[in-house]
Design an enzyme around this catalytic site. Structure first.
Site, PDB file in Angstrom:
ATOM      1  N   TYR A 148      17.929   5.487  10.292  1.00 26.04           N
ATOM      2  CA  TYR A 148      17.259   4.981   9.113  1.00 26.04           C
ATOM      3  C   TYR A 148      18.458   4.502   8.236  1.00 26.04           C
ATOM      4  O   TYR A 148      18.230   3.002   7.958  1.00 26.04           O
ATOM      5  CB  TYR A 148      16.510   5.933   8.205  1.00 26.04           C
ATOM      6  CG  TYR A 148      16.111   5.596   7.168  1.00 26.04           C
ATOM      7  CD1 TYR A 148      14.848   4.837   7.137  1.00 26.04           C
ATOM      8  CD2 TYR A 148      16.474   5.842   5.655  1.00 26.04           C
ATOM      9  CE1 TYR A 148      14.222   4.289   5.868  1.00 26.04           C
ATOM     10  CE2 TYR A 148      16.111   5.278   4.538  1.00 26.04           C
ATOM     11  CZ  TYR A 148      14.764   4.426   4.617  1.00 26.04           C
ATOM     12  OH  TYR A 148      14.244   4.217   3.445  1.00 26.04           O
TER      13      TYR A 148
ATOM     14  N   PRO B 148      16.860   3.218  -4.562  1.00 26.12           N
ATOM     15  CA  PRO B 148      16.394   4.200  -5.188  1.00 26.12           C
ATOM     16  C   PRO B 148      16.544   5.636  -4.586  1.00 26.12           C
ATOM     17  O   PRO B 148      16.670   5.861  -3.476  1.00 26.12           O
ATOM     18  CB  PRO B 148      14.613   4.042  -5.110  1.00 26.12           C
ATOM     19  CG  PRO B 148      14.734   2.575  -4.459  1.00 26.12           C
ATOM     20  CD  PRO B 148      16.061   2.468  -3.558  1.00 26.12           C
TER      21      PRO B 148
ATOM     22  N   ARG C 172       0.902  -1.234   0.030  1.00 21.95           N
ATOM     23  CA  ARG C 172      -0.060   0.091   0.058  1.00 21.95           C
ATOM     24  C   ARG C 172       0.810   1.306   0.006  1.00 21.95           C
ATOM     25  O   ARG C 172       0.253   2.446  -0.115  1.00 21.95           O
ATOM     26  CB  ARG C 172      -1.008  -0.114   1.080  1.00 21.95           C
ATOM     27  CG  ARG C 172      -1.971  -1.071   1.086  1.00 21.95           C
ATOM     28  CD  ARG C 172      -3.020  -0.611   2.047  1.00 21.95           C
ATOM     29  NE  ARG C 172      -2.562  -0.616   3.371  1.00 21.95           N
ATOM     30  CZ  ARG C 172      -3.498  -0.526   4.717  1.00 21.95           C
ATOM     31  NH1 ARG C 172      -4.844  -0.460   4.347  1.00 21.95           N
ATOM     32  NH2 ARG C 172      -3.095  -0.413   5.713  1.00 21.95           N
TER      33      ARG C 172
HETATM   34  N1  NAP Z   1       9.514   7.245  -0.711  1.00 24.44           N
HETATM   35  C1  NAP Z   1      10.605   7.372  -1.059  1.00 24.44           C
HETATM   36  O1  NAP Z   1      11.165   8.566  -1.329  1.00 24.44           O
HETATM   37  C2  NAP Z   1      11.731   6.289  -1.373  1.00 24.44           C
HETATM   38  C3  NAP Z   1      13.248   6.782  -1.892  1.00 24.44           C
HETATM   39  C4  NAP Z   1      14.014   5.815  -1.725  1.00 24.44           C
HETATM   40  C5  NAP Z   1      13.840   4.525  -1.401  1.00 24.44           C
HETATM   41  N2  NAP Z   1      12.578   4.249  -0.953  1.00 24.44           N
HETATM   42  C6  NAP Z   1      12.321   2.731  -0.607  1.00 24.44           C
HETATM   43  O2  NAP Z   1      11.272   2.068  -0.996  1.00 24.44           O
HETATM   44  C7  NAP Z   1      10.693   1.315   0.067  1.00 24.44           C
HETATM   45  C8  NAP Z   1       9.311   1.772   0.143  1.00 24.44           C
HETATM   46  O3  NAP Z   1       9.107   3.041   0.648  1.00 24.44           O
HETATM   47  P1  NAP Z   1       7.775   4.001   0.217  1.00 24.44           P
HETATM   48  O4  NAP Z   1       8.167   5.273   0.295  1.00 24.44           O
HETATM   49  O5  NAP Z   1       6.685   3.091  -0.468  1.00 24.44           O
HETATM   50  O6  NAP Z   1       7.139   3.793   1.910  1.00 24.44           O
HETATM   51  P2  NAP Z   1       5.568   3.961   2.370  1.00 24.44           P
HETATM   52  O7  NAP Z   1       4.981   4.709   1.214  1.00 24.44           O
HETATM   53  O8  NAP Z   1       5.803   4.618   3.748  1.00 24.44           O
HETATM   54  O9  NAP Z   1       5.122   2.611   2.667  1.00 24.44           O
HETATM   55  C9  NAP Z   1       5.639   1.726   3.496  1.00 24.44           C
HETATM   56  C10 NAP Z   1       4.876   0.489   3.785  1.00 24.44           C
HETATM   57  O10 NAP Z   1       5.326  -0.178   4.752  1.00 24.44           O
HETATM   58  C11 NAP Z   1       4.376  -1.021   5.395  1.00 24.44           C
HETATM   59  N3  NAP Z   1       4.788  -1.373   6.574  1.00 24.44           N
HETATM   60  C12 NAP Z   1       5.100  -0.461   7.571  1.00 24.44           C
HETATM   61  N4  NAP Z   1       5.166  -0.918   8.845  1.00 24.44           N
HETATM   62  C13 NAP Z   1       4.918  -2.157   8.463  1.00 24.44           C
HETATM   63  C14 NAP Z   1       4.886  -3.268   9.362  1.00 24.44           C
HETATM   64  N5  NAP Z   1       5.262  -3.222  10.622  1.00 24.44           N
HETATM   65  N6  NAP Z   1       4.526  -4.407   8.927  1.00 24.44           N
HETATM   66  C15 NAP Z   1       4.066  -4.710   7.570  1.00 24.44           C
HETATM   67  N7  NAP Z   1       4.241  -3.485   6.591  1.00 24.44           N
HETATM   68  C16 NAP Z   1       4.433  -2.277   7.340  1.00 24.44           C
HETATM   69  C17 NAP Z   1       3.209  -0.098   5.258  1.00 24.44           C
HETATM   70  O11 NAP Z   1       2.188  -1.054   5.379  1.00 24.44           O
HETATM   71  P3  NAP Z   1       0.569  -0.598   5.507  1.00 24.44           P
HETATM   72  O12 NAP Z   1       0.229   0.559   4.573  1.00 24.44           O
HETATM   73  O13 NAP Z   1      -0.495  -1.933   5.224  1.00 24.44           O
HETATM   74  O14 NAP Z   1       0.607   0.044   6.806  1.00 24.44           O
HETATM   75  C18 NAP Z   1       3.367   0.726   4.048  1.00 24.44           C
HETATM   76  O15 NAP Z   1       2.479   0.113   2.895  1.00 24.44           O
HETATM   77  C19 NAP Z   1      11.678   1.471   1.204  1.00 24.44           C
HETATM   78  O16 NAP Z   1      12.222   0.301   1.289  1.00 24.44           O
HETATM   79  C20 NAP Z   1      12.234   2.772   1.053  1.00 24.44           C
HETATM   80  O17 NAP Z   1      13.510   2.585   1.558  1.00 24.44           O
HETATM   81  C21 NAP Z   1      11.363   5.168  -0.837  1.00 24.44           C
END
Ligand code: NAP
Length: 325
Positions: free
Chosen positions: A140, A167, A18
């Site tokens: 982090y 990323p 999500r």
């Molecule tokens: N966003 C960025 O700019 C960015 C940049 C570089 C790298 N990334 C990488 O991309 C990946 C995803 O990031 P994102 O930005 O997509 O994150 P996000 O939008 O904050 O989503 C994080 C997801 O993790 C799930 N989550 C959190 N705690 C959890 C738990 N205890 N058990 C199960 N699920 C859990 C949440 O699930 P629910 O929705 O079900 O609560 C949520 O869907 C990460 O590894 C991050 O390092 C992101």
């Protein structure tokens, strides 16, 4: 070691489906005919809980795992102790559980924040662990660096085709527009300033730091390219290779939104690293390249924001403005 092929029948478990990255990946996989997705929300399976993660993976025995679940990388949830502990627990629970059932293919998503603050630009993958981290994201980054190490260690010990990617900053549909910083937070701030006709909007920091922004659909494409083609212990950069100053980003957002007030800066707010842009030659060597130009991606994301987040009355006002303008 030979990476197993991704097929329409592959059972693909996306942890964090999500989230910003996970939801884009699921859209991309479904569009390519991958319907056999294994998904659970954090309230259904709390991945910090080893037993819950173990039971989930043992029940589904996926062919592929993508670990895109995380806590607080975008600065929202929790303080440093939560960010460090939750990310370490999510990673070890999922990676240990995947190891128990010998998941043949796994992609761990980490982040460009793992690079040292003073890395040479554009940042090459070889810069990992070559200097002190940016203090604002240190806890982090340390948690995620442990994840990279675990992926490499499992490759070495068990011979599984597990890989990691780094990323850059992401944006797009599903972003957290309430985050205090980043492209989405700035988009909301400029949108709200436009709504109330504020004479100025304040951008945190000096406006000079240069950052790179990748549309999530391009990230999803890159993840699929990696799962199809990449099998090496070195984590791979995923970015655009182009950077933009915060000041120019704010200007681009204002132009997209139709905000004509002044853009001011708050130099008291921390700037973070002065520049951060990735060397993406490993990814482009696989035939992948980012397709979404920043201005077009911002325009599409603003449309999404208006459709999904802004109040209907604001939406009409903005679209009315666009028609007149
Ligand atoms: N966003 C960025 O700019 C960015 C940049 C570089 C790298 N990334 C990488 O991309 C990946 C995803 O990031 P994102 O930005 O997509 O994150 P996000 O939008 O904050 O989503 C994080 C997801 O993790 C799930 N989550 C959190 N705690 C959890 C738990 N205890 N058990 C199960 N699920 C859990 C949440 O699930 P629910 O929705 O079900 O609560 C949520 O869907 C990460 O590894 C991050 O390092 C992101």
């Amino acid at each position: 070691m030979r990476a197993p092929q991704l097929t329409p029948a592959s059972r693909i478990l996306v942890a964090g489906h999500r989230g910003l990255a996970g939801s884009a990946l699921c859209r991309r996989l479904r569009a390519a005919g991958h319907e056999n997705l294994v998904l659970a929300t954090s309230s259904e399976v709390d991945l910090r809980d080893r037993a819950a993660a173990g039971a989930w993976l043992a029940e589904h025995r996926p062919d592929v795992v993508v670990l895109a679940a995380e806590r607080g990388g975008r600065g929202g949830a929790g303080g440093p102790a939560d960010v460090l502990s939750d990310n370490l627990r999510i990673q070890t629970s999922v990676l240990d559980a995947a190891r128990v059932v010998a998941v043949p293919r796994l992609l761990f998503l980490a982040s460009a924040c793992l690079y040292p603050r003073e890395s040479r630009q554009p940042i090459r993958e070889s810069s990992l662990m070559s200097g002190p981290l940016e203090p604002a994201t240190e806890f982090y980054a340390i948690a995620k660096i442990a994840g990279l190490a675990q992926v490499r260690a499992v490759r070495e010990q068990d011979g599984l085709a597990w890989i990691s990617a780094l990323p850059t900053n992401l944006y797009g549909p599903g972003d957290d527009f309430h985050a205090p910083h980043g492209l989405a937070g700035l988009m909301r701030a400029v949108h709200e300033a436009a709504q109330i006709g504020a004479p100025s909007v304040t951008v945190p920091g000096s406006g000079t730091p240069r950052r790179e922004f990748l549309h999530v659909d391009d990230l999803a494409e890159a993840c699929v390219a990696l799962l199809e083609q990449y099998d090496d212990p070195t984590p791979v950069n995923i970015g655009t290779g182009r950077d933009i100053s915060t000041a120019d980003l704010a200007k681009m957002l204002a132009e997209t939104i139709g905000y004509t007030g002044a853009i001011e800066f708050d130099p008291a707010a921390p700037d973070g690293a002065p520049r951060r842009v990735l060397d993406i030659r490993t990814m482009t060597g696989l035939g992948w390249e980012p397709r979404t130009r920043l201005r077009a991606g911002i325009a599409a994301t603003y449309e999404w924001y208006l459709d999904n987040t802004a109040l209907p009355r604001q939406r009409e006002a903005v679209r009315g403005h666009e028609m007149v303008g």
